[in-house]
Scaffold this motif. Structure first.
Motif, PDB file in Angstrom:
ATOM      1  N   UNK A 356       0.817  -1.208   0.000  1.00 45.63           N
ATOM      2  CA  UNK A 356       0.000   0.000   0.000  1.00 45.63           C
ATOM      3  C   UNK A 356       0.853   1.262   0.000  1.00 45.63           C
ATOM      4  N   UNK A 357       2.054   1.183   0.551  1.00 44.39           N
ATOM      5  CA  UNK A 357       2.890   2.382   0.661  1.00 44.39           C
ATOM      6  C   UNK A 357       3.505   2.807  -0.670  1.00 44.39           C
ATOM      7  N   UNK A 358       3.584   1.913  -1.660  1.00 45.11           N
ATOM      8  CA  UNK A 358       4.227   2.266  -2.933  1.00 45.11           C
ATOM      9  C   UNK A 358       3.260   2.272  -4.109  1.00 45.11           C
ATOM     10  N   UNK A 359       1.987   2.006  -3.876  1.00 42.59           N
ATOM     11  CA  UNK A 359       1.068   1.892  -5.010  1.00 42.59           C
ATOM     12  C   UNK A 359       0.769   3.244  -5.647  1.00 42.59           C
ATOM     13  N   UNK A 360       0.958   4.349  -4.923  1.00 44.16           N
ATOM     14  CA  UNK A 360       0.740   5.689  -5.468  1.00 44.16           C
ATOM     15  C   UNK A 360       2.052   6.469  -5.365  1.00 44.16           C
ATOM     16  N   UNK A 361       2.866   6.479  -6.418  1.00 45.75           N
ATOM     17  CA  UNK A 361       4.219   7.036  -6.317  1.00 45.75           C
ATOM     18  C   UNK A 361       4.313   8.546  -6.472  1.00 45.75           C
ATOM     19  N   UNK A 362       3.176   9.258  -6.545  1.00 44.66           N
ATOM     20  CA  UNK A 362       3.222  10.709  -6.755  1.00 44.66           C
ATOM     21  C   UNK A 362       2.447  11.447  -5.667  1.00 44.66           C
ATOM     22  N   UNK A 363       2.573  10.998  -4.427  1.00 46.75           N
ATOM     23  CA  UNK A 363       1.808  11.586  -3.332  1.00 46.75           C
ATOM     24  C   UNK A 363       2.679  12.380  -2.364  1.00 46.75           C
ATOM     25  N   UNK A 364       3.929  12.643  -2.721  1.00 46.44           N
ATOM     26  CA  UNK A 364       4.833  13.443  -1.881  1.00 46.44           C
ATOM     27  C   UNK A 364       5.072  12.778  -0.524  1.00 46.44           C
ATOM     28  N   UNK A 365       5.289  11.462  -0.564  1.00 41.27           N
ATOM     29  CA  UNK A 365       5.586  10.712   0.644  1.00 41.27           C
ATOM     30  C   UNK A 365       6.968  10.088   0.532  1.00 41.27           C
ATOM     31  N   UNK A 366       7.392   9.445   1.614  1.00 39.43           N
ATOM     32  CA  UNK A 366       8.759   8.947   1.683  1.00 39.43           C
ATOM     33  C   UNK A 366       9.093   7.884   0.653  1.00 39.43           C
ATOM     34  N   UNK A 367       8.123   7.076   0.247  1.00 41.71           N
ATOM     35  CA  UNK A 367       8.384   6.009  -0.708  1.00 41.71           C
ATOM     36  C   UNK A 367       8.081   6.417  -2.141  1.00 41.71           C
ATOM     37  N   UNK A 368       7.805   7.703  -2.382  1.00 39.65           N
ATOM     38  CA  UNK A 368       7.461   8.169  -3.723  1.00 39.65           C
ATOM     39  C   UNK A 368       8.680   8.217  -4.631  1.00 39.65           C
ATOM     40  N   UNK A 369       8.415   8.392  -5.912  1.00 40.08           N
ATOM     41  CA  UNK A 369       9.487   8.706  -6.859  1.00 40.08           C
ATOM     42  C   UNK A 369      10.097  10.048  -6.465  1.00 40.08           C
ATOM     43  N   UNK A 370      11.416  10.147  -6.323  1.00 39.81           N
ATOM     44  CA  UNK A 370      12.042  11.395  -5.839  1.00 39.81           C
ATOM     45  C   UNK A 370      12.068  12.463  -6.929  1.00 39.81           C
ATOM     46  N   UNK A 371      10.913  13.003  -7.276  1.00 36.88           N
ATOM     47  CA  UNK A 371      10.823  13.938  -8.392  1.00 36.88           C
ATOM     48  C   UNK A 371      11.538  15.255  -8.116  1.00 36.88           C
ATOM     49  N   UNK A 372      11.512  15.723  -6.877  1.00 38.65           N
ATOM     50  CA  UNK A 372      12.215  16.968  -6.567  1.00 38.65           C
ATOM     51  C   UNK A 372      13.714  16.811  -6.776  1.00 38.65           C
TER      52      UNK A 372
END
Length: 403
Positions: A356-372
Motif C-alpha cells: 500500500x505504501x508504494x502503489x501511489x508514487x506521486x503523493x509526496x511521501x517517503x516512498x514516492x518517486x524522488x521527483x524533486x
C-alpha cells in the motif's frame, strides 16, 4: 525462525531496508540516498529508534496478543476444561451438542487459507511495485531526454545563413520590388547583399537557447508539482519563463502541456527564421513528443489508482486470518499459539502495508518517486551546459528520505 520474526519482520513493518544518507550524494536512484561507505544500513539501527519502531508494532501486536489469549482460553475451556480445574462447563457441553471437533479449526484449513492469502498479497504487491517502477523509469527517461534536449538546443540553434528562412526570402522579394520601383540596378544589388547577411546577432541566438532550456526546466519542475497537485506550481514555473508568458499559464488547466505547446511554437518560429534547419526541427519536435508521452504515462499512474478491492480486501482478509489463526494453533501447541499467531499475522500486515505504501508514487511521501531530487539534477546539468550557476543538490532529510 528467530531471524525471520525478530530481524526481518520489524524491518518489513517499517517498510523495509533503506539507505542512510551522508549528505554528499544526490541519491537520485531512488527514494532513499545511498551511503558514502557503500554499506546497507537498516532503518532499525540508524533512522528509526526503538520507540519509533515500537509505535508501529505495539498497537497491532497488543491487539493480536490479546485476541490470541482470548481465543486460546476459549479453546481450552471448551475442549480441555481440566486445565482450569473445571469439570464440565457449558462451553464443553455446547461443543458436544454442536459436534465441534476436538482440534477446533483444522490446521489444514488454516494452512490453505494462509497460502491463498500469501498469493493474493503477492499479486497485489507486484501490481503496486509495477506502478512504482514504471513511474521511476518514466522519470529516468525524462532525465536522459532532458540532457539530449539541451544538447540539441546548444548544437542546432544557430544564426541563419544567407538566403535561409521564409522571412529572409520575403525580405529579399521586398528589396527587389523596391529596386524595380526606383529603377536602380545598383540599389537592388545592395539590397540583395543586405538580405544575404545574417539577421540575428550571436546575442539573440544565446537568448533563444536560454529560452528553450529554461522553459524546459519550468516543464520539469512543473510536471513534478502537477503530479503532486502542489499549489505553488504556477509560481515555480514563473521563475523559468518571461513574466508575460507566465501570465498566460494562470488560466491553463494543464501547465506542463501549455509549456510544451509554447516550446513547439518557439521551434516553428526558429525554423521560419532559419535559426533551426528543417530536419533538425523535426528531430527536436520528436523530442517534445517524448516529453508529452512521459507526462501522459505519469498522469495515467496518478489518475488511475488500483481498484478499491485491491486495497480493502487484502487488509480484511489479513484481519480475518489473524482472528482464526490462534484457534487453529491452540490444540497442537497450546498457549504457544499466542506469540506465534501474532507474529505470523504481523508479517502479513507488514506485507500488506508495504504494498500500500508504494502503489501511489506521486503523493509526496517517503516512498514516492524522488521527483524533486531528479528535477534539481536535471537543472544542475542543463544550467552547467549553458555556463550558468548551478543550484545545490537535494540531500536526504534526517530520516534518510529523499523526495
Amino acid at each position: 525462525v528467530p531471524n525471520l520474526f525478530f530481524c526481518a519482520l520489524p524491518r518489513c513493518v517499517v517498510f523495509g531496508w533503506v539507505y542512510r544518507g551522508n549528505g554528499r550524494g544526490r541519491g537520485a536512484a531512488g527514494s532513499f540516498s545511498p551511503p558514502g561507505n557503500g554499506r546497507l544500513t537498516s532503518v532499525l539501527v540508524y533512522n528509526f529508534r526503538f520507540l519509533r519502531m515500537a509505535r508501529v508494532l505495539l498497537p497491532h501486536a497488543a491487539v493480536l496478543v490479546a485476541w490470541g489469549i482470548v481465543a486460546v482460553a476459549f479453546h481450552m475451556v471448551s475442549h480441555r476444561p481440566e486445565v482450569f480445574g473445571l469439570t464440565d462447563p457449558w462451553l464443553a457441553q455446547m461443543s458436544r451438542a454442536l459436534g465441534w471437533s476436538e482440534v477446533g479449526i483444522p490446521f489444514g484449513a488454516i494452512a490453505a487459507l494462509g497460502s491463498a492469502l500469501a498469493i493474493f498479497l503477492g499479486f497485489r504487491n507486484n501490481s503496486a511495485y509495477d506502478r512504482w517502477w514504471e513511474a521511476r523509469k518514466s522519470w529516468g527517461a525524462l532525465v536522459n531526454d532532458s540532457r539530449s534536449w539541451c544538447r540539441q538546443v546548444i548544437a542546432w540553434v544557430e544564426a541563419p545563413q544567407g538566403g535561409q528562412g521564409v522571412e529572409a526570402a520575403e525580405a529579399a522579394e521586398a528589396a527587389e520590388a523596391a529596386a524595380e520601383e526606383t529603377e536602380s540596378t545598383e540599389g537592388a544589388e545592395e539590397a540583395a547583399d543586405e538580405t544575404d547577411k545574417p539577421e540575428q546577432p550571436e546575442g539573440s541566438i544565446a537568448s533563444l537557447r536560454k529560452e528553450l532550456v529554461h522553459r524546459h526546466l519550468g516543464f520539469v519542475h512543473g510536471l513534478a508539482m502537477h503530479l503532486r497537485k502542489q499549489p505553488q506550481l504556477r509560481a515555480t514555473v514563473a521563475k523559468y519563463v518571461p513574466a508575460q508568458e507566465a501570465q498566460r499559464y494562470e488560466s491553463a488547466p494543464n501547465v506542463p502541456t501549455a509549456l510544451l505547446i509554447e516550446q513547439g511554437k518557439t521551434l516553428t518560429r526558429a525554423r521560419e527564421t532559419g535559426q533551426i534547419e528543417h530536419f533538425r526541427h523535426l528531430a527536436m519536435d520528436e523530442m517534445l513528443t517524448r516529453f508529452s508521452t512521459i507526462q501522459g504515462v505519469c498522469e495515467r499512474i496518478k489518475n488511475t489508482p488500483l481498484p478499491r478491492q485491491y486495497d480493502a480486501f487484502p487488509r480484511w482478509f489479513v484481519y480475518f486470518y489473524g482472528a482464526i489463526l490462534p484457534l487453529g494453533l491452540a490444540e497442537p501447541i497450546g498457549w504457544g499459539a499466542v506469540p506465534i499467531s501474532a507474529s505470523i499475522t504481523l508479517l502479513f500486515l507488514a506485507l500488506e502495508a508495504s504494498g500500500r505504501s508504494i502503489e501511489n508514487p506521486f503523493e509526496n511521501k517517503g516512498m514516492d518517486t524522488p521527483m524533486t531530487a531528479l528535477s534539481v539534477t536535471i537543472e544542475r546539468d542543463l544550467r552547467h551546459a549553458l555556463g550558468e550557476g548551478i543550484p545545490e543538490p537535494v540531500t536526504p532529510d534526517e530520516r534518510g528520505v529523499l523526495l
